[in-house]
Design a protein around this motif. Structure first.
Motif: not given
Length: 622
Positions: A558, A568, A155-156, A158-161, A164
């Motif tokens: 990323a 992701s 998540y950190e 790629t920003g893909d929640e 999590k």
């Protein structure tokens, strides 16, 4: 081509003539999805897509044999890979105690020195599943969820929640069929397909469990306050605060039915095959040789452009035991060339060795490397085959008795954890348990005798820093195995070595305290007050470390990471219609036993693909 084929298939093959040149006479069929590999990555994904109503062609290079003969890795279900631990010409490659050689008679021989004259050194044996169900058919079935930080790391990046840890736990509860905890226990599932069992729970039904002297020492040194019988059946996958930082003894959970029988992705596939309404086609003895791409921007594949080639199918060889890793292969066996068309997507799930090999054979990988073999470059992706990680393993051996009682497993935090405060070392062992690695079951050497009354503690580095291993092509022949090098303890991974040394010193102190004589690693002098033998321990680790959990050779990363192969959502960067869903996709190795994590990402990927299809956001049908 069969007369009943749709005209669309014929026109599509014509449109792809540039790509299928040389395949005259090869019969083409079409499906919504083509999945390469039936292990924990590809098997569940293929079934889930088919259950949702989409036609799926699932390719497995092996057959559906069951284990026959003797040993853990019989030829009927195993592919024999041979790897190096260090770069070429590094003398440490010749110091591992259980190297495998091939004798002039074609037999395996195991040992560091003394092989029969004329023998060829193959390297370190690394078995992989070569049958329906992949390596979930031959592994130790250990089912240990990774630390939350391993999921949150993606998540950190790629920003893909959806990566999590909370969501990944929800996926676990969705697929799990728990056979050892009371129904309703938080964090567990009871209606899924993935069977889990803890043998210690079954054993405890006959009375309280007692630990041996080594277990007592673990509990004392780490201030474990639970009763030993509770520790020995403690759930390693419990949903509690602080799980990932807690050093403790646990029961061992395995992917098994309630009666103890192995559960694998084969079971999920074969259960689906019994339902004729599920559009799943399983093609055994089908070795993928390359992925086909449309690079012509044809109207049939609207997402295809010169800059973004579209995966449209797979070329494969149909034949039994035609891959070089299959010890049953007859010399010169080549199989029959065939083609299958994917109307929507191709999903590669061949595992950490074979998935990068397939991508590179198809022209997706490091351009300079591909050009060495005259492979046309479809997409220059330098990260394909790089970043390989593994759980480093090695036994700590003593001579003497640990008394009566059980030898459970433990997960502890060393003084050199790989990631923050998370525990990072898995320990298993027992009286007579000396796990020194892998070698072929049918080898002919007489192996060295073990010390009298042996006791072994095998340590497995649960999280690693080293990501400098690689998979490269040996040739452009898809029947050849790739070059595999783990590059142990490469520069930048000093914490891995330090953590292993921490455990050696601690276990050596335990042995001395309970009357067991330390044997390995050998110590030329006297251990210091902490139990360390300094350089002796480090040298032994360089020689005797092994592993068998390869990951991350097509890793997610990323958008600005030039070494990232996947986004992701498991999509291969720079092309369309192509994903990789298996252990090669992990951004970093997910804890100590990657199998359960691979089942999880298979479910995650298929859920998200089905959601895209239902929402109308999936890639356009070709």
């Amino acid at each position: 081509m069969k007369l009943g084929m749709k005209k669309g298939v014929i026109s599509r093959v014509a449109a792809l003539a540039l790509l299928t040149a040389g395949l005259a006479g090869a019969q083409a069929t079409e499906y919504d999805f083509v999945v390469i590999g039936s292990g924990p990555g590809g098997g569940p994904l293929a079934v889930n897509l088919a259950k949702a109503g989409y036609s799926v062609f699932l390719m497995e290079a092996g057959d559906a044999s069951v284990p026959t003969g003797f040993g853990q890795y019989p030829p009927s279900v195993t592919w024999d890979f041979f790897v190096n631990h260090y770069p070429e010409d590094d003398p440490r490659n010749n110091q591992y105690s259980h190297l495998t050689w091939k004798t002039p008679e074609g037999r395996y021989w195991v040992g560091r020195t003394g092989a029969p004259a004329g023998s060829t050194l193959l390297g370190v044996y690394y078995p992989r599943g070569g049958t329906l169900g992949g390596s979930s058919m031959i592994n130790a079935m250990c089912t240990w969820l990774p630390s939350d930080s391993d999921w949150n790391y993606v998540y950190e990046l790629t920003g893909d929640e959806t990566w999590k840890a909370e969501n990944m736990r929800n996926i676990f509860t969705k697929i799990e069929h728990n056979n050892y905890m009371p129904s309703g226990t938080a964090g567990h599932g009871y209606n899924g397909f993935f069977q889990t069992l803890m043998g210690a729970k079954v054993q405890a039904q006959r009375g309280p469990l007692r630990g041996n002297k080594v277990m007592d020492a673990y509990a004392a040194d780490y201030n474990m306050t639970m009763a030993m019988t509770d520790l020995l059946q403690r759930d390693p996958n419990e949903l509690v605060t602080g799980r990932d930082t807690t050093s403790s003894i646990y029961g061992l959970v395995q992917h098994q039915y309630s009666g103890g029988r192995r559960y694998s992705s084969r079971d999920y596939i074969q259960d689906a095959q019994k339902n004729t309404s599920i559009p799943l086609t399983v093609s055994l003895n089908s070795l993928a040789t390359r992925i086909l791409f449309d690079t012509t921007a044809s109207s049939k594949c609207g997402s295809s452009t010169a800059d973004t080639p579209r995966a449209t199918g797979v070329e494969y060889l149909e034949g039994k035991s035609i891959y070089a890793a299959d010890s049953r292969r007859a010399g010169g066996a080549t199989g029959t060339k065939k083609t299958v068309i994917a109307k929507r997507e191709v999903i590669v799930s061949g595992g950490a060795f074979n998935s990068p090999q397939i991508l590179m054979l198809s022209g997706v990988g490091p351009a300079d490397h591909l050009k060495q073999f005259n492979i046309t470059v479809i997409k220059d992706l330098p990260g394909v085959g790089q970043n390989m990680m593994d759980n480093q393993e090695m036994p700590i051996v003593g001579s003497g008795s640990a008394g009566t009682g059980d030898a459970g497993v433990a997960m502890i935090r060393t003084s050199h954890p790989a990631h923050g405060e998370d525990r990072d070392m898995f320990l298993m062992g027992g009286q007579g348990f000396l796990f020194r690695g892998f070698w072929p079951d049918n080898q002919t050497a007489k192996l060295p005798a073990d010390p009298p009354q042996p006791y072994g503690v095998s340590m497995v580095k649960g999280s690693s820093v080293n990501n400098k291993g690689w998979v490269k092509l040996r040739s452009a022949n898809p029947q050849d195995t790739p070059e595999i090098n783990f590059n142990h303890y490469a520069s930048g991974s000093e914490y891995d070595l330090a953590a292993m040394k921490d455990v050696i010193a601690w276990v050596r102190r335990i042995y001395q305290r309970i009357g067991i004589t330390p044997q390995e690693p050998p110590c030329t002098g006297t251990p210091d007050a902490n139990g360390s033998c300094g350089k002796d321990d480090e040298d032994w680790l360089h020689k005797q470390t092994f592993g068998h959990h390869p990951t991350s050779t097509n890793r997610i990363g990323a958008d600005n990471d030039t070494m990232a192969v996947l986004d992701s959502k498991f999509r291969v960067r720079g092309v369309s219609g192509l994903r990789v869903v298996d252990a090669s996709a992990f951004a970093r190795i997910p804890g100590v036993f990657p199998v359960v994590s691979t089942f999880l990402i298979s479910q995650k990927a298929s859920d998200e693909m089905i959601a895209e299809l239902q929402a109308g956001t999936a890639i356009e049908q070709c």
